[in-house]
Write an enzyme that holds these catalytic residues in place. Sequence first.
Site, PDB file in Angstrom:
ATOM      1  N   CYS A 110      -0.426 -43.453 -18.379  1.00  0.00           N
ATOM      2  CA  CYS A 110       0.199 -42.399 -19.184  1.00  0.00           C
ATOM      3  C   CYS A 110       1.269 -41.699 -18.346  1.00  0.00           C
ATOM      4  O   CYS A 110       1.410 -41.953 -17.157  1.00  0.00           O
ATOM      5  CB  CYS A 110      -0.823 -41.357 -19.625  1.00  0.00           C
ATOM      6  SG  CYS A 110      -2.355 -42.008 -20.293  1.00  0.00           S
ATOM      7  N   ARG A 142      22.411 -49.421  10.716  1.00  0.00           N
ATOM      8  CA  ARG A 142      22.050 -48.400   9.725  1.00  0.00           C
ATOM      9  C   ARG A 142      20.637 -48.696   9.240  1.00  0.00           C
ATOM     10  O   ARG A 142      20.410 -49.626   8.466  1.00  0.00           O
ATOM     11  CB  ARG A 142      23.037 -48.461   8.549  1.00  0.00           C
ATOM     12  CG  ARG A 142      24.505 -48.301   8.964  1.00  0.00           C
ATOM     13  CD  ARG A 142      25.419 -48.319   7.748  1.00  0.00           C
ATOM     14  NE  ARG A 142      25.268 -49.543   6.966  1.00  0.00           N
ATOM     15  CZ  ARG A 142      26.053 -50.608   7.043  1.00  0.00           C
ATOM     16  NH1 ARG A 142      27.095 -50.609   7.850  1.00  0.00           N
ATOM     17  NH2 ARG A 142      25.825 -51.673   6.301  1.00  0.00           N
ATOM     18  N   ASP A 188       1.241 -38.616 -17.344  1.00  0.00           N
ATOM     19  CA  ASP A 188       0.643 -37.711 -16.360  1.00  0.00           C
ATOM     20  C   ASP A 188      -0.717 -38.157 -15.835  1.00  0.00           C
ATOM     21  O   ASP A 188      -1.274 -37.490 -14.961  1.00  0.00           O
ATOM     22  CB  ASP A 188       0.444 -36.326 -16.982  1.00  0.00           C
ATOM     23  CG  ASP A 188       1.650 -35.878 -17.769  1.00  0.00           C
ATOM     24  OD1 ASP A 188       2.732 -35.839 -17.167  1.00  0.00           O
ATOM     25  OD2 ASP A 188       1.527 -35.633 -18.982  1.00  0.00           O
TER      26      ASP A 188
END
Length: 394
Positions: A322, A231, A324
């Site tokens: 931050c 896997r 964004d």
Amino acid sequence: MKKEDFAFSESKDCNPNRLIVDLSAIGKNVERLKQYLPPRMRMMAILKANAYGTNYAVLGNYLKEAGIDIVGAANLIEALFFKKIGIQQEIFILHTYPPEAAWVVENGFVVAVDDADLIEALQTEAKKQQKILKVHLKVETGMGRFGCTPKEAVELSSMIKQSDHLFLEGLSTHFSCADREEKEDFTYEQYTAFCKVLRLLRNEGIDPIYRHAANSSGAIRFDLPECNMVRIGLALYGIEPDQRSKELVALEPCLSLLSRIVKISTYEKGHPIGYGSTYMVQRDKEKIAVIPIGYFDGIHQQYREASFLIHGKKAPIVGKICMDYIMCDVTDIPEAKMGDEVLIFGKDSYGNEISPQFFADLGGCDVRQFICCLGPRIKRVLRSERRPVVSSAV
Ligand SMILES: *Cc1c(COP(=O)(O)O)cnc(C)c1O
């Protein structure tokens, strides 16, 4: 330029944040792993967590062309997504539980089973729907998460054998330490325990077609003569799961994360930058660039010692990351201007390379965590050779 080239042209794309996924590199990794592993090994591609943060939809179908006939989902919800977007291979669910039985049967997923309640629920449901469901019995050998005890294995497998609606197709376990040099003995102990269960079942006339225990490290580093399936997650994406694996098989990195400068300001010495004023400008006329990617996008606070690459030069992160935005110092990159490309990791055209592993090491986390936490605002651009084949927000 054809119309579709235009649609996928990066310069026309307004999203500054792009995770470039090189499908050709993934194809090469499948090839190299196949060449490296014994030919009997069936390879399941693990596409959980949006294919480790990439794009399971495109990858699923691409891997079909690369000869992968089974893909792994973490749970029912993922498996249903795989099916909905048209993944054509068999879909294996790594773990399910009784309340999900109806969906599992209806969709013909292949599932790992590890207790009587689950087997019962699947049997009842399969009978009701007049279907035959493939199951793999999962045995606990040292992961401490799922799996029946070796003792229960014989009883549960006869329970499956007796059902007209369940087919015991496989036997599995999961290595917990295959990437740890110092715990090699433990992995062999797990394998030995697994083989013992297999012998017990064979004594009862039960011989599962597929036997699987290994993830990427397990497959690359261990000789597992009784196994005929692996896997593979991380290695598909060209990231070596550990140092030893790196020496054993060469993989192609397939991921690059790019952004753009959206603002540059010049500040005088002593000017504070960011939340908490944790960074003060060190010299007069320091140029600070703002990059529109932040912790929501998976660039968490723990990576704040990193530098990005702009025009092939290092731009160190300054101040706190931050939600964004991230600020970085571009004083020593005089040519840097608004709109310029920023390489967060991957390869640039100057021959520099930053690996995802570098971030994981900085943050003291697993590299899987770093890549699968890249947020949904980042556009995934999947490329085959040098042309993008698909580009989508997740
Ligand atoms: C995630 C997972 C894998 C794949 O692991 P990699 O080390 O990323 O290859 C294999 N098996 C199971 C049960 C898993 O949960």
